[in-house]
Motif scaffolding. Structure first.
Motif, PDB file in Angstrom:
ATOM      1  N   GLU A  96       2.960  10.564   1.071  1.00  0.00           N
ATOM      2  CA  GLU A  96       2.146  10.865   1.597  1.00  0.00           C
ATOM      3  C   GLU A  96       3.008  10.961   3.088  1.00  0.00           C
ATOM      4  OE1 GLU A  96       2.078   8.270  -0.030  1.00  0.00           O
ATOM      5  OE2 GLU A  96       0.669   8.199  -0.908  1.00  0.00           O
ATOM      6  N   GLU A 140      11.377   9.047  -4.951  1.00  0.00           N
ATOM      7  CA  GLU A 140      10.018  10.254  -4.245  1.00  0.00           C
ATOM      8  C   GLU A 140       9.770   9.259  -2.262  1.00  0.00           C
ATOM      9  OE1 GLU A 140       7.878  11.555  -5.857  1.00  0.00           O
ATOM     10  OE2 GLU A 140       9.617  12.802  -7.101  1.00  0.00           O
ATOM     11  N   GLY A 141       9.039   9.647  -2.096  1.00  0.00           N
ATOM     12  CA  GLY A 141       8.458   9.612  -1.164  1.00  0.00           C
ATOM     13  C   GLY A 141       8.954  10.283   0.029  1.00  0.00           C
ATOM     14  N   GLY A 199       0.704  -1.482   0.446  1.00  0.00           N
ATOM     15  CA  GLY A 199       0.132  -0.311   0.133  1.00  0.00           C
ATOM     16  C   GLY A 199       1.155   0.780   0.175  1.00  0.00           C
ATOM     17  N   PRO A 200       0.083   2.801  -0.305  1.00  0.00           N
ATOM     18  CA  PRO A 200       1.118   3.658   0.483  1.00  0.00           C
ATOM     19  C   PRO A 200       1.502   4.046   1.477  1.00  0.00           C
ATOM     20  CG  PRO A 200      -0.950   4.248   0.318  1.00  0.00           C
ATOM     21  CD  PRO A 200      -1.246   2.366   0.088  1.00  0.00           C
ATOM     22  N   LEU A 201       1.519   2.953   2.832  1.00  0.00           N
ATOM     23  CA  LEU A 201       2.619   4.132   3.267  1.00  0.00           C
ATOM     24  C   LEU A 201       2.658   1.999   4.200  1.00  0.00           C
ATOM     25  CD1 LEU A 201       0.026   6.158   5.814  1.00  0.00           C
ATOM     26  CD2 LEU A 201       2.787   6.593   4.022  1.00  0.00           C
ATOM     27  N   GLN A 202       4.106   1.816   4.407  1.00  0.00           N
ATOM     28  CA  GLN A 202       4.423   0.956   5.083  1.00  0.00           C
ATOM     29  C   GLN A 202       5.966   0.989   6.023  1.00  0.00           C
ATOM     30  OE1 GLN A 202       4.513  -2.221   3.803  1.00  0.00           O
ATOM     31  NE2 GLN A 202       3.051  -1.246   2.263  1.00  0.00           N
ATOM     32  N   GLY A 218       6.326   6.926   2.853  1.00  0.00           N
ATOM     33  CA  GLY A 218       5.268   6.798   1.908  1.00  0.00           C
ATOM     34  C   GLY A 218       6.204   6.546   0.905  1.00  0.00           C
ATOM     35  N   ARG A 219       5.292   5.811  -0.115  1.00  0.00           N
ATOM     36  CA  ARG A 219       6.051   5.780  -1.565  1.00  0.00           C
ATOM     37  C   ARG A 219       5.609   6.872  -2.228  1.00  0.00           C
ATOM     38  NH1 ARG A 219       8.857   1.524  -1.808  1.00  0.00           N
ATOM     39  NH2 ARG A 219       8.182  -0.400  -1.166  1.00  0.00           N
ATOM     40  N   GLN A 220       4.656   7.372  -2.273  1.00  0.00           N
ATOM     41  CA  GLN A 220       4.060   8.675  -3.129  1.00  0.00           C
ATOM     42  C   GLN A 220       3.700  10.188  -2.149  1.00  0.00           C
ATOM     43  OE1 GLN A 220       2.395   5.743  -3.979  1.00  0.00           O
ATOM     44  NE2 GLN A 220       3.309   5.949  -5.015  1.00  0.00           N
TER      45      GLN A 220
END
Length: 193
Positions: free
Chosen positions: A181, A123-124, A101-104, A177-179
């Protein structure tokens, strides 16, 4: 078939492909290990073939992983996460989130590496919390040392590097967060009286 089951089944192919890449196997190598044809394995990974127990069991056996890792079905009744440690660039990394998911979340144990830090960018957005030891964080033109109980958050597009600040290992919790966040710890708002 319920939407939840359909969602689980659509994620099997990408999981199989990722596991094969992590194990450094070709489709031919996996076919030899499982007795399943390369075309069937290819169709499973691309989602053109529905996964069945007859296909998944030999694959799980070849990778020596539990079937649930291939399927990604949520565990029923037991919310505990049983992380499997992985070695990455000399660190021990324990994933604390089950689903992609977007957060790990990760727990990292970073030994003293010595040498000159080589900051990286990607990115992240990252949030670090020091559990024990002392963490050296090089962030752009800043060189910081964080002690147990201290946290930092930063945009990973800034050149950054982190490791043990001394000869002892450091244990860190990381939310990534990859994007991009942002992770926040929010306090309860003051009540208006």
């Amino acid at each position: 078939m319920t939407e939840a089951i359909e969602d689980v089944l659509t994620q099997v192919g990408p999981r199989l492909k990722r596991l094969r890449a992590e194990h450094g196997l070709t489709l031919t190598g996996l076919a030899e290990a499982t007795g399943i044809s390369t075309s069937t394995l290819s169709r499973l990974e691309s989602g053109q073939r529905r996964p069945t127990l007859e296909l998944l069991l030999p694959i799980a056996q070849a990778y020596q992983v539990p079937l649930q890792e291939l399927v990604g079905a949520p565990e029923v009744g037991d919310p505990r996460i049983r992380p499997t440690p992985r070695r990455l660039n000399g660190m021990t990394v324990l994933p604390l989130t089950r689903q992609p998911g977007p957060l790990q979340a990760f727990k990292m144990i970073i030994p003293h590496r010595g040498g000159t830090p080589e900051p990286q960018t990607h990115e992240g957005y990252e949030w670090l919390y020091v559990l024990s030891g002392r963490l050296r964080l090089v962030l752009a033109d800043r060189d910081l040392v964080l002690k147990a109980g201290e946290a930092a958050e930063f945009d990973t597009r800034l050149p950054h590097w982190f490791g043990s600040a001394d000869e002892q290992p450091v244990e860190v919790l990381s939310l990534f967060g990859r994007q991009g966040e942002r992770m926040h710890v929010r306090a309860r708002p003051k009540s208006r009286t």
